[in-house]
Each structure stands twice: as structure tokens, then as C-alpha cells.
Design a protein around this motif. Structure first.
Motif, PDB file in Angstrom:
ATOM      1  N   SER A  18       1.410  -0.229   3.843  1.00  0.00           N
ATOM      2  CA  SER A  18       1.347   0.546   2.599  1.00  0.00           C
ATOM      3  C   SER A  18       0.188   0.047   1.738  1.00  0.00           C
ATOM      4  N   GLY A  19      -0.378   0.964   0.972  1.00  0.00           N
ATOM      5  CA  GLY A  19      -1.521   0.623   0.133  1.00  0.00           C
ATOM      6  C   GLY A  19      -2.820   0.476   0.907  1.00  0.00           C
ATOM      7  N   CYS A  20      -2.878   1.091   2.076  1.00  0.00           N
ATOM      8  CA  CYS A  20      -4.080   0.944   2.906  1.00  0.00           C
ATOM      9  C   CYS A  20      -4.861   2.232   3.061  1.00  0.00           C
ATOM     10  N   THR A  24      -4.925   8.825   0.836  1.00  0.00           N
ATOM     11  CA  THR A  24      -6.304   9.279   0.673  1.00  0.00           C
ATOM     12  C   THR A  24      -6.789   9.970   1.949  1.00  0.00           C
ATOM     13  N   TRP A 159      -7.998  -4.698  -2.410  1.00  0.00           N
ATOM     14  CA  TRP A 159      -7.455  -3.394  -2.833  1.00  0.00           C
ATOM     15  C   TRP A 159      -6.161  -3.569  -3.618  1.00  0.00           C
ATOM     16  N   ARG A 163      -5.273  -2.475  -7.480  1.00  0.00           N
ATOM     17  CA  ARG A 163      -4.201  -1.563  -7.855  1.00  0.00           C
ATOM     18  C   ARG A 163      -3.082  -2.275  -8.629  1.00  0.00           C
ATOM     19  N   PRO A 317     -11.201   7.313  -3.263  1.00  0.00           N
ATOM     20  CA  PRO A 317     -11.652   5.974  -2.898  1.00  0.00           C
ATOM     21  C   PRO A 317     -12.341   5.962  -1.528  1.00  0.00           C
ATOM     22  N   GLY A 318     -13.437   5.213  -1.447  1.00  0.00           N
ATOM     23  CA  GLY A 318     -14.118   5.043  -0.171  1.00  0.00           C
ATOM     24  C   GLY A 318     -15.160   6.103   0.139  1.00  0.00           C
ATOM     25  N   THR A 323     -15.385   4.070   5.117  1.00  0.00           N
ATOM     26  CA  THR A 323     -13.971   4.490   5.146  1.00  0.00           C
ATOM     27  C   THR A 323     -13.876   6.005   4.929  1.00  0.00           C
TER      28      THR A 323
HETATM   29  P1  ADP Z   1      -1.270   4.386   0.924  1.00  0.00           P
HETATM   30  O1  ADP Z   1      -0.963   5.838   0.956  1.00  0.00           O
HETATM   31  O2  ADP Z   1      -1.468   3.815   2.285  1.00  0.00           O
HETATM   32  O3  ADP Z   1      -0.294   3.585   0.137  1.00  0.00           O
HETATM   33  P2  ADP Z   1      -3.494   5.086  -0.863  1.00  0.00           P
HETATM   34  O4  ADP Z   1      -4.349   6.089  -0.181  1.00  0.00           O
HETATM   35  O5  ADP Z   1      -2.574   5.571  -1.925  1.00  0.00           O
HETATM   36  O6  ADP Z   1      -2.687   4.195   0.205  1.00  0.00           O
HETATM   37  O7  ADP Z   1      -4.430   3.982  -1.462  1.00  0.00           O
HETATM   38  C1  ADP Z   1      -3.881   2.916  -2.184  1.00  0.00           C
HETATM   39  C2  ADP Z   1      -4.938   2.230  -3.024  1.00  0.00           C
HETATM   40  O8  ADP Z   1      -5.792   1.474  -2.160  1.00  0.00           O
HETATM   41  C3  ADP Z   1      -5.869   3.178  -3.780  1.00  0.00           C
HETATM   42  O9  ADP Z   1      -5.384   3.513  -5.028  1.00  0.00           O
HETATM   43  C4  ADP Z   1      -7.126   2.357  -3.889  1.00  0.00           C
HETATM   44  O10 ADP Z   1      -7.029   1.457  -4.942  1.00  0.00           O
HETATM   45  C5  ADP Z   1      -7.110   1.564  -2.612  1.00  0.00           C
HETATM   46  N1  ADP Z   1      -7.909   2.218  -1.565  1.00  0.00           N
HETATM   47  C6  ADP Z   1      -7.466   3.048  -0.604  1.00  0.00           C
HETATM   48  N2  ADP Z   1      -8.464   3.444   0.180  1.00  0.00           N
HETATM   49  C7  ADP Z   1      -9.570   2.847  -0.291  1.00  0.00           C
HETATM   50  C8  ADP Z   1     -10.941   2.840   0.098  1.00  0.00           C
HETATM   51  N3  ADP Z   1     -11.348   3.522   1.166  1.00  0.00           N
HETATM   52  N4  ADP Z   1     -11.807   2.114  -0.615  1.00  0.00           N
HETATM   53  C9  ADP Z   1     -11.393   1.395  -1.683  1.00  0.00           C
HETATM   54  N5  ADP Z   1     -10.125   1.352  -2.104  1.00  0.00           N
HETATM   55  C10 ADP Z   1      -9.217   2.059  -1.424  1.00  0.00           C
END
Ligand code: ADP
Ligand code: G6P
Length: 355
Positions: A18-20, A24, A159, A163, A317-318, A323
Motif C-alpha cells: 500500500s502507498g506504492c 495512480t 514517499w 504522505r 505523481p511521477g 514511473t
Molecule cells: P496506493 O494506491 O498504492 O496506496 P497511491 O497511488 O495512492 O498508492 O500513492 C500513494 C502516495 O505515494 C501518493 O500520494 C504519492 O505521495 C506517492 N506516490 C505514488 N506514486 C508516486 C510516484 N510515481 N512518484 C512520487 N510519489 C508517488
């Protein structure tokens, strides 16, 4: 009454901690298919599902068999298979793949409880995203394509800080501690799934800045399995060769530390793969067309589609690095895979798009 046009979805698995960046990535994917994904209308406001015209994305947290209290009592994390109901996950993914409607549980991330189920009807593309899409062999075998987002510890930390510290007020120590606490289960149950992925997006610290520990500039690898049906890996300049390319100069503006691409064959967990790599970040996104014009097998429908997609979502993001670029490319490859499967089912094999 029998409906004669039962939708039989193409099923995609997206695995990551999670948070990866899974959400996005999903936003980029649904955009390639031409529509934004929204939560189901009129349903549970805490539903984790996203629906667009073509695509339904479900979050596998909904198959938690233990709620937050249950996990605490048993001393298991959400990453532990014992906290998840793989039998139900398998039955429901299989049912959807056969064109049936399911009643899927909802794990409520706000309350930590399991809410009453929601009805999910078969879409054209069904994405299962979460911690374990490739963990159970039965579920894995249902996937038409699978992706693993492999975020290195250093980058994950950067990251999370961004957040959880900036937006949620957590301390540096508590973020460090929560990552450390997850690590054993992550290593045991999540990370091994990458060996099964058809495509892996690996995110590493840059090599362009000596001893970088900021985690802002990224080196990103797109690892593409060879021999996967309906999936032709992207290549740079010449398929199967090994290339290192610095595109900076007259046609691409780069500030410090610049941009470096690499491409070549490799092996990954015993599989033959092609790897495309980008280190650094773009200054001007509109110049991405220069890079796009040197990539082949992108499965675009017109020249410049990658650049157009990246510009459209410049705020995600990215978007200025590998990414966003590789997520966009994988989105295009999934659209191509979907179109090939549909054509195959209709009995008319088509050549994959080869722009
Ligand atoms: P997940 O759905 O896996 O929990 P998110 O897409 O919501 O992840 O992204 C979580 C947070 O991680 C974003 O708010 C941002 O801060 C960071 N993040 C995600 N993708 C990137 C990226 N490619 N580059 C920089 N930060 C990113
Ligand atoms: C979800 C996430 C996990 C996270 C968990 C929180 O299941 O996918 O990554 O760890 O929620 O669990 P907790 O036991 O802290 O409520």
C-alpha cells in the motif's frame, strides 16, 4: 430470461504494497481506455471499488477475513495470508471471469470493519489490485496479465514520509517503525509475487547523483517478460540489443542530474525478459515526444499518444519520470492485449498495433 451478450472480462492483476502508487497507476490505465474511474454510484461511500465505462477495479483488501480488531487479537498483519480469504477471492474472480455478477465484501478502511457486500457486474476489463493478486495459484491462473510495482525500501520511505508526515502528521520514527514492522510479512508474502508478474515496474534511487538519499530523482526499470501471449515488449532503437542512451542535448532539455535510458535483454527469476530503464527526470514534458519517437512496440494508436497521455495527467505523481512513463506504456500494452483477446474471441486474429 437469458442474456446473449454476456460480458467475459479480461482480468488484470496489479500487486504492490500500500502507498506504492497503485491508484495512480489505475487512473493512468483507465484514462488510456478513455474514461475516468469513479466509486460506484449510490453505494457504500467507503467502497474501495472504482468503475469506468470499460473497467472495474476492485481492491483485494475487501477479501480480508479478519477485520482490524481480529488482526490485532490474532497478532497478524493485513499482509498475512491468514488475514485473507483466498477461497472467496478465487470463487469471485472466477465467477466474474465467466460473466457472472458477484456480491463482494467491502473492507472499510475507515472503521477497520467488514461492511455488507456490494454487487459487482462483469466489466470489459476487471482489475484486481492489492497485496495478493498473484499469491494464490488458482487466482493467479485466472489473470490474463499481471503487474508488480516494486518500490525499493529507500523510495518507499521517501514517499511515506511525504504522505504520512506532510499530510497525516506522523513522526519520522513512527513511519520508520511501521515500515520495519511490515517488512517480515512483506518479504514473506508480497515480494515473492513479482516472479509471476508479466511486467514489473521497479523503482530505485537514482545512480546519477552519488550517494543520493533524497529519493526525489528516480531510476525506474520496466521489466517485461518474453513469450507472454498478446504482449510484445517495448524496445529502444533495436529489439534485443543492449543500449545506453543519453537523450539530453538539442532535442531534450535536461537539468542536473540529466537523464539516462538503458535497454537490453536480461533474466529475471529464471525468465527471459527485456528491460527498459530510465534514470532522471524530464524538465519539459512536451519534449517527451523525442523519447517516444525512439521507442518501438508502444501499442499507441497514433504518433505521440504516450506524450499526450503524460501531458494530460501532468499533475499525477511521477509524471516527470520513469514511473509515470512506464505506467502509461503498460496501460497502452494492456489496451492492446485486451483488443487482441477480444479479436481472438471473435475469431478474427488481428495484428497487434505496431506504431
Ligand atoms: P496506493 O494506491 O498504492 O496506496 P497511491 O497511488 O495512492 O498508492 O500513492 C500513494 C502516495 O505515494 C501518493 O500520494 C504519492 O505521495 C506517492 N506516490 C505514488 N506514486 C508516486 C510516484 N510515481 N512518484 C512520487 N510519489 C508517488
Ligand atoms: C489495508 C492495507 C494494508 C494495511 C492495513 C491496515 O489492509 O492494504 O496495507 O496494513 O489496511 O491494517 P491495520 O491492521 O493497521 O488496520
Amino acid at each position: 430470461q437469458i442474456s446473449c451478450s454476456v460480458e467475459k472480462p479480461v482480468v488484470i492483476g496489479l500487486a504492490a504494497d500500500s502507498g506504492c502508487g497503485k491508484s495512480t497507476f489505475m487512473r493512468r490505465l483507465t484514462s488510456v481506455f478513455g474514461g475516468a474511474a469513479e466509486p460506484p454510484k449510490g453505494g457504500n461511500p467507503d467502497s474501495n471499488t472504482l468503475i469506468s465505462d470499460t473497467t472495474t477495479v476492485i481492491c483485494l483488501d475487501d477479501y480480508h477475513s479478519l477485520d482490524r480488531t481480529g488482526r490485532k487479537e490474532k497478532g497478524v498483519t493485513a499482509l498475512d495470508p491468514r488475514a485473507n480469504n483466498f477461497d472467496l477471492m478465487y470463487e469471485q474472480v472466477k465467477a466474474i471471469k465467466e460473466g457472472q455478477t458477484i456480491e463482494k465484501p467491502i473492507y472499510n478502511h475507515v472503521t477497520g470493519l467488514l461492511d455488507p457486500p456490494e454487487v459487482i457486474t462483469p466489466p470489459k476489463i476487471f482489475v484486481i489490485e492489492g497485496l495478493h493478486p498473484m499469491f494464490d495459484e488458482r487466482v493467479r491462473d485466472l489473470l490474463d496479465f499481471s503487474i508488480y510495482l516494486d518500490i525499493s525500501d529507500e523510495v518507499k520511505f521517501a514517499w511515506k514520509i511525504q504522505r504520512d508526515m506532510a499530510e497525516r502528521g506522523h513522526s519520522l520514527e513512527s513511519i520508520q517503525a511501521s515500515i520495519e514492522a511490515r517488512k517480515p510479512d512483506f518479504d514473506a508474502f508480497i515480494d515473492p509475487q513479482k516472479q509471476y508478474a508479466d511486467a514489473v515496474i521497479e523503482v530505485l534511487p537514482t545512480q546519477l547523483i552519488p550517494d543520493d538519499n533524497e529519493g526525489k530523482v528516480l531510476r525506474v526499470k520496466l521489466i517485461m517478460k518474453e513469450g507472454v501471449k498478446h504482449f510484445n515488449p517495448v524496445y529502444l532503437f533495436d529489439e534485443g540489443s543492449s543500449i545506453s542512451w543519453v537523450p539530453c542535448g538539442r532535442k531534450l532539455t535536461c537539468s542536473y542530474p540529466g537523464i539516462k535510458f538503458a535497454y537490453g535483454p536480461d533474466t529475471y527469476f529464471g525468465h527471459e525478459v527485456s528491460v527498459l530503464e530510465m534514470d532522471g527526470q524530464f524538465d519539459r514534458l512536451d519534449e517527451l515526444i523525442y523519447v517516444e519517437s525512439h521507442l518501438s512496440n508502444l501499442s499507441t494508436k497514433f504518433y505521440g499518444e504516450v506524450t499526450q497521455q503524460m501531458l494530460k495527467h501532468a499533475d499525477f505523481p511521477g509524471s516527470n519520470n520513469g514511473t509515470g512513463l512506464f505506467q502509461t506504456i503498460v496501460g497502452l500494452k494492456i489496451r492492446d492485449l485486451y483488443e487482441q483477446i477480444v479479436a481472438e474471441r471473435a475469431g478474427a486474429p488481428v495484428e497487434s498495433a505496431k506504431v
